[in-house]
Design a protein around this motif. Structure first.
Motif, PDB file in Angstrom:
ATOM      1  N   LEU A  70       0.731  -1.240   0.134  1.00  0.00           N
ATOM      2  CA  LEU A  70       0.085   0.080  -0.122  1.00  0.00           C
ATOM      3  C   LEU A  70       1.003   1.244  -0.026  1.00  0.00           C
ATOM      4  CD1 LEU A  70      -2.978   0.962   0.094  1.00  0.00           C
ATOM      5  CD2 LEU A  70      -2.668   1.336   2.489  1.00  0.00           C
ATOM      6  N   LEU A  71       1.897   1.236   0.903  1.00  0.00           N
ATOM      7  CA  LEU A  71       2.808   2.422   0.815  1.00  0.00           C
ATOM      8  C   LEU A  71       3.494   2.799  -0.459  1.00  0.00           C
ATOM      9  CD1 LEU A  71       4.315   4.726   2.349  1.00  0.00           C
ATOM     10  CD2 LEU A  71       5.922   3.111   3.097  1.00  0.00           C
ATOM     11  N   LEU A  72       3.998   1.561  -1.057  1.00  0.00           N
ATOM     12  CA  LEU A  72       4.763   1.893  -2.272  1.00  0.00           C
ATOM     13  C   LEU A  72       3.668   2.407  -3.469  1.00  0.00           C
ATOM     14  CD1 LEU A  72       7.045   1.405  -4.167  1.00  0.00           C
ATOM     15  CD2 LEU A  72       6.324  -0.974  -4.614  1.00  0.00           C
ATOM     16  N   ARG A  73       2.458   1.843  -3.268  1.00  0.00           N
ATOM     17  CA  ARG A  73       1.399   2.260  -4.404  1.00  0.00           C
ATOM     18  C   ARG A  73       0.918   3.602  -4.326  1.00  0.00           C
ATOM     19  NH1 ARG A  73      -4.638  -0.321  -4.651  1.00  0.00           N
ATOM     20  NH2 ARG A  73      -4.610   1.264  -3.040  1.00  0.00           N
ATOM     21  N   ASP A  74       0.753   4.074  -3.158  1.00  0.00           N
ATOM     22  CA  ASP A  74      -0.032   5.399  -2.728  1.00  0.00           C
ATOM     23  C   ASP A  74       0.729   6.531  -2.023  1.00  0.00           C
ATOM     24  OD1 ASP A  74      -2.135   4.068  -3.830  1.00  0.00           O
ATOM     25  OD2 ASP A  74      -3.144   3.549  -1.968  1.00  0.00           O
ATOM     26  N   GLU A  75       2.101   6.305  -1.936  1.00  0.00           N
ATOM     27  CA  GLU A  75       2.935   7.141  -1.096  1.00  0.00           C
ATOM     28  C   GLU A  75       2.858   8.668  -1.934  1.00  0.00           C
ATOM     29  OE1 GLU A  75       7.487   8.400   0.188  1.00  0.00           O
ATOM     30  OE2 GLU A  75       6.810   6.129  -0.535  1.00  0.00           O
ATOM     31  N   SER A  76       2.606   8.710  -3.059  1.00  0.00           N
ATOM     32  CA  SER A  76       2.240  10.017  -3.942  1.00  0.00           C
ATOM     33  C   SER A  76       1.042  10.614  -3.388  1.00  0.00           C
ATOM     34  CB  SER A  76       2.422   9.782  -5.379  1.00  0.00           C
ATOM     35  OG  SER A  76       1.394   9.048  -5.847  1.00  0.00           O
ATOM     36  N   LYS A  77       0.269  10.080  -2.832  1.00  0.00           N
ATOM     37  CA  LYS A  77      -1.077  10.631  -2.259  1.00  0.00           C
ATOM     38  C   LYS A  77      -1.121  11.242  -1.104  1.00  0.00           C
ATOM     39  CE  LYS A  77      -3.979   7.153  -4.952  1.00  0.00           C
ATOM     40  NZ  LYS A  77      -4.811   5.909  -4.761  1.00  0.00           N
TER      41      LYS A  77
END
Length: 569
Positions: free
Chosen positions: A396-403
Motif C-alpha cells: 500500500l505504501l509503495l502504491r499510494d505514497e504519492s497521495k
C-alpha cells in the motif's frame, strides 16, 4: 583548556555508555488465476491473491516502531499510532496498527529490538537489520514468508526486488525459505557527500572546497571570519556525530550515516567498518588499514584546531547547529531537504545549502563507499495469524505514497520499508528536468515502480522558480508547499551532485560470519572507543597501532579468514 578537556571527557563518557549499552480472512475474494513468481529456486509457486485486498473484519497488528523524537510534523492531536497514515491503512485494508512499543531511531531502537529478541517477546511485525534477522532466524522466532510473499507481494514490489538480480532475496533466504521481506534502496541512498553553506562561501570570497586541504581552509574561515555577520565568534566549521551517532558507516549499517565523516575517510581511501580487497586480493577489514590511521590523524587535527564541533558525540541533536544557522558544513545523504534544511530556511530564508560530491582523493576522484541494496527487513512473528498483513501494508505504501500530504513525515507510516528501483532518483531528476524544459508532461510519467514520479512532475513548478537551471535557494519558493520543496530541493541539489562518474567501493560482505556472532559486539566497542578517543585528543594517535593488534588477537584474524573464505564461494 580545562573546560575543553572536561568537554572531551564528557563526550567520550557519553559515547562509551551508548556503545555498551498464514491465514487470510478474505481468501475467496482475493484469489486470482495468476501464479506468482517464486523469490528463490526452492520455493513452490502459489496462487496469487489481491495484494491490496481489504479484510472483511478489522484485524490488529502489533508493531515495534522507530520514531524520530525531533519530528514536529504531526498535527496537534495526532500520534505515531493515530495519524493520516495509520488511518489510511485502516480505511484501505481494515488493519488496525497498534504500536506495542516505540523507540527513537538509531541506537535506542536497535537496543529495543535486541531486547525483544533476547526476551522472546516480539511484536507481530517490525523492521530489523541483517544481524538481528539472523539472530531471530537462528532462534526460530520468525514466520516463513515464502508463500505469503508469492501470493500477496504486489507486482511492483516483486519487480523492484528483481532489479537487484537476486541480491535482495539472497539476504533473507535461509534453508530455501524466505524469512523476511527485504527493502531495496536507490543507489543514491548509498552515497555520503558534503552539504555546505554556499552563501557563507560567497560572503567570504571562497570557492567550494574540493580537497581535504581546501576543506580545512574553508572550515577555518567559517569559524574565524564571522560568516553569519552577527559579530560573535559562535559559528562551527563542521558538524560531527551526535550522541549515539557514528564517525563512519559500517558494513552492517552502510547507509544514512548523517553527520559522520565518511567522505573525509574515503578521500584517503580509508573505509573503516567495511571489508575491502587488499593488494594481495585477500579481504581486509578497513578499520585496521594505514589509510584509516591517516584519516584519523587528519580528523584529530581538525578537531584540535576547533574546526569540528567541540560537542560532537555528546550533543543530543546534531541538526540543532544546522537549523540555527551556526554550522557551515555537514556530511550526509542526498535527502538533506527532508532533514534539517526545512527548519534551517525557516530560520534564515537565505541559508543557501548546496551539496557536492567531495572531498576528492589525491587523484581528484570522488571515491565513496557503497551500501547494499537491502539493509532493512520486515519480519513477522512466528504464530501471528495474519502474516500477509505486513506485506499488504508495504504494498500500500509503495502504491499510494504519492497521495499523502508529505508535510507530515513519511516515517510516521506504521510499517515503512523503503522500496525504490536502483536508479529511481537519477530517473526522477532527469524526467523532472524534461518537465521543466517542456519536453515531457506529468501524465506521461505514471511509470510502475517509480512511485512518486508523476506526482513530482505535477508539483515541481509549485516550488521551483525560473530560471529552472539555477538551484540556489533564491530560485525556490518553499513557502508554496514545504513538503514538496523538501523533496524537490533534495532532488535538484542532492541527487544532482551525484550525476558525475565516481569510483565506487563495495564491501566484500554486508553480513556477519559465525565468529562475528559471538565476538563482533566487543570488537565494535573497542573500535568505536579507540577512534573517538583519537579524534578528540584523549588518546595519542599511536593508540591505533595497539588497537589493530588487540583487534586481531580478540577474533579479528579469525573473522577475516571467514570473510575471505565466504568471498570465494
Amino acid at each position: 583548556m580545562r573546560k575543553t578537556q572536561k568537554s572531551i571527557q564528557i563526550s567520550i563518557a557519553a559515547m562509551l555508555i551508548v556503545i555498551t549499552a498464514c491465514s487470510n480472512t478474505n481468501s475467496t475474494k482475493e484469489e486470482s488465476k495468476a501464479a506468482a513468481n517464486t523469490p528463490n529456486a526452492g520455493a513452490v509457486a502459489a496462487v496469487a491473491a489481491d495484494p491490496f485486498g481489504k479484510y472483511d473484519k478489522p484485524i490488529t497488528i502489533n508493531i515495534g516502531k522507530s520514531i524520530d523524537p525531533s519530528d514536529k510534523s504531526l498535527p496537534p492531536g495526532d500520534t505515531p499510532e493515530s495519524n493520516q497514515y495509520t488511518k489510511y491503512v485502516k480505511e484501505q485494508l481494515n488493519i488496525e496498527s497498534k504500536m506495542i512499543w516505540q523507540a527513537a531511531q538509531g541506537k535506542d531502537y536497535d537496543q529495543k529490538v535486541n531486547l525483544s529478541i533476547a526476551s522472546n517477546d516480539l511484536p507481530d511485525t517490525m523492521i530489523v537489520n541483517d544481524t538481528q534477522l539472523r539472530q531471530m532466524v537462528k532462534a526460530g522466532q520468525l514466520a516463513d514468508l515464502t508463500e505469503v510473499y508469492n501470493k500477496f507481494a504486489s507486482p511492483a514490489i516483486k519487480s523492484i526486488i528483481e532489479t537487484t538480480k537476486g541480491l535482495a532475496t539472497k539476504n533473507v533466504t535461509f534453508n530455501g525459505k524466505l524469512m523476511a521481506l527485504p527493502n531495496v534502496t536507490t543507489e543514491s541512498d548509498m552515497v555520503h557527500m558534503m552539504w555546505i553553506r554556499k552563501d557563507w562561501l560567497d560572503k567570504l570570497g571562497l570557492q567550494v572546497p574540493k580537497t581535504i586541504d581546501e576543506l580545512e581552509k574553508v572550515a577555518k574561515a567559517f569559524v574565524e571570519q564571522d560568516p553569519d555577520g552577527n559579530g560573535k565568534a559562535d559559528t562551527i566549521g563542521i558538524t560531527g556525530p551526535q550522541s549515539g551517532g557514528f564517525t563512519n558507516a559500517t558494513f552492517i549499517v552502510p547507509n544514512n550515516n548523517n553527520y559522520g565523516f565518511d567522505p573525509i575517510f574515503s578521500a584517503y581511501h580509508a573505509y573503516p567498518g567495511f571489508w575491502i580487497k587488499g593488494s594481495d586480493g585477500k579481504s581486509v577489514y578497513g578499520s585496521i588499514t594505514r589509510e584509516t590511521k591517516e584519516a584519523l590523524a587528519k580528523l584529530r587535527d581538525l578537531y584540535a584546531k576547533g574546526l569540528i564541533d567541540r560537542e560532537m558525540s555528546v550533543r543530543k541533536d546534531a541538526t540543532e547547529l544546522i537549523k540555527a544557522g551556526k554550522s557551515g558544513i555537514w556530511f550526509g545523504m542526498w535527502w538533506g531537504g527532508y532533514g534539517p534544511l526545512g527548519d534551517a530556511i525557516k530560520n534564515d530564508p537565505k541559508a543557501n545549502w548546496q551539496a557536492y560530491a567531495v572531498p576528492l582523493d589525491a587523484k581528484g576522484e570522488f571515491t565513496p563507499h557503497m551500501g547494499t541494496p537491502s539493509n532493512q527487513f520486515v519480519v513477522v512473528r512466528k504464530g501471528y495469524e495474519h502474516p500477509e498483513a505486513a506485506i499488504k501494508m508495504v504494498n500500500l505504501l509503495l502504491r499510494d505514497e504519492s497521495k499523502f500530504d508529505l508535510k507530515v513525515a513519511i516515517n510516521n507510516y506504521p510499517l515503512r520499508l523503503v522500496f525504490a528501483p536502483m536508479d529511481e532518483m537519477d530517473v526522477t531528476l532527469k524526467m523532472l528536468k524534461e518537465v521543466l524544459a517542456g519536453t515531457k508532461k506529468p501524465e506521461e510519467l505514471d511509470i510502475p515502480g517509480y512511485k512518486l514520479l508523476k506526482a513530482d512532475a505535477e508539483n515541481v513548478k509549485k516550488v521551483k522558480l525560473e530560471p529552472y537551471d539555477k538551484v540556489d535557494i533564491e530560485y525556490w519558493n518553499p513557502n508554496a508547499d514545504l513538503g514538496v520543496w523538501k523533496r524537490m530541493y533534495s532532488t535538484f541539489v542532492g541527487v544532482a551532485a551525484l550525476q558525475q562518474p565516481y569510483k565506487k567501493t563495495y564491501s566484500v560482505t554486508y553480513s556477519q560470519t559465525k565468529t562475528m556472532e559471538g565476538k563482533w559486539a566487543s570488537l565494535d566497542k573497542l573500535e568505536k572507543e579507540t577512534f573517538l578517543k583519537i579524534i578528540m585528543g584523549a588518546a595519542p594517535l599511536e593508540t591505533f597501532d595497539q588497537f589493530v593488534q588487540d583487534w586481531k588477537k580478540q577474533g579479528g584474524d579469525q573473522i577475516t579468514a571467514e570473510v575471505d573464505e565466504a568471498a570465494k564461494q
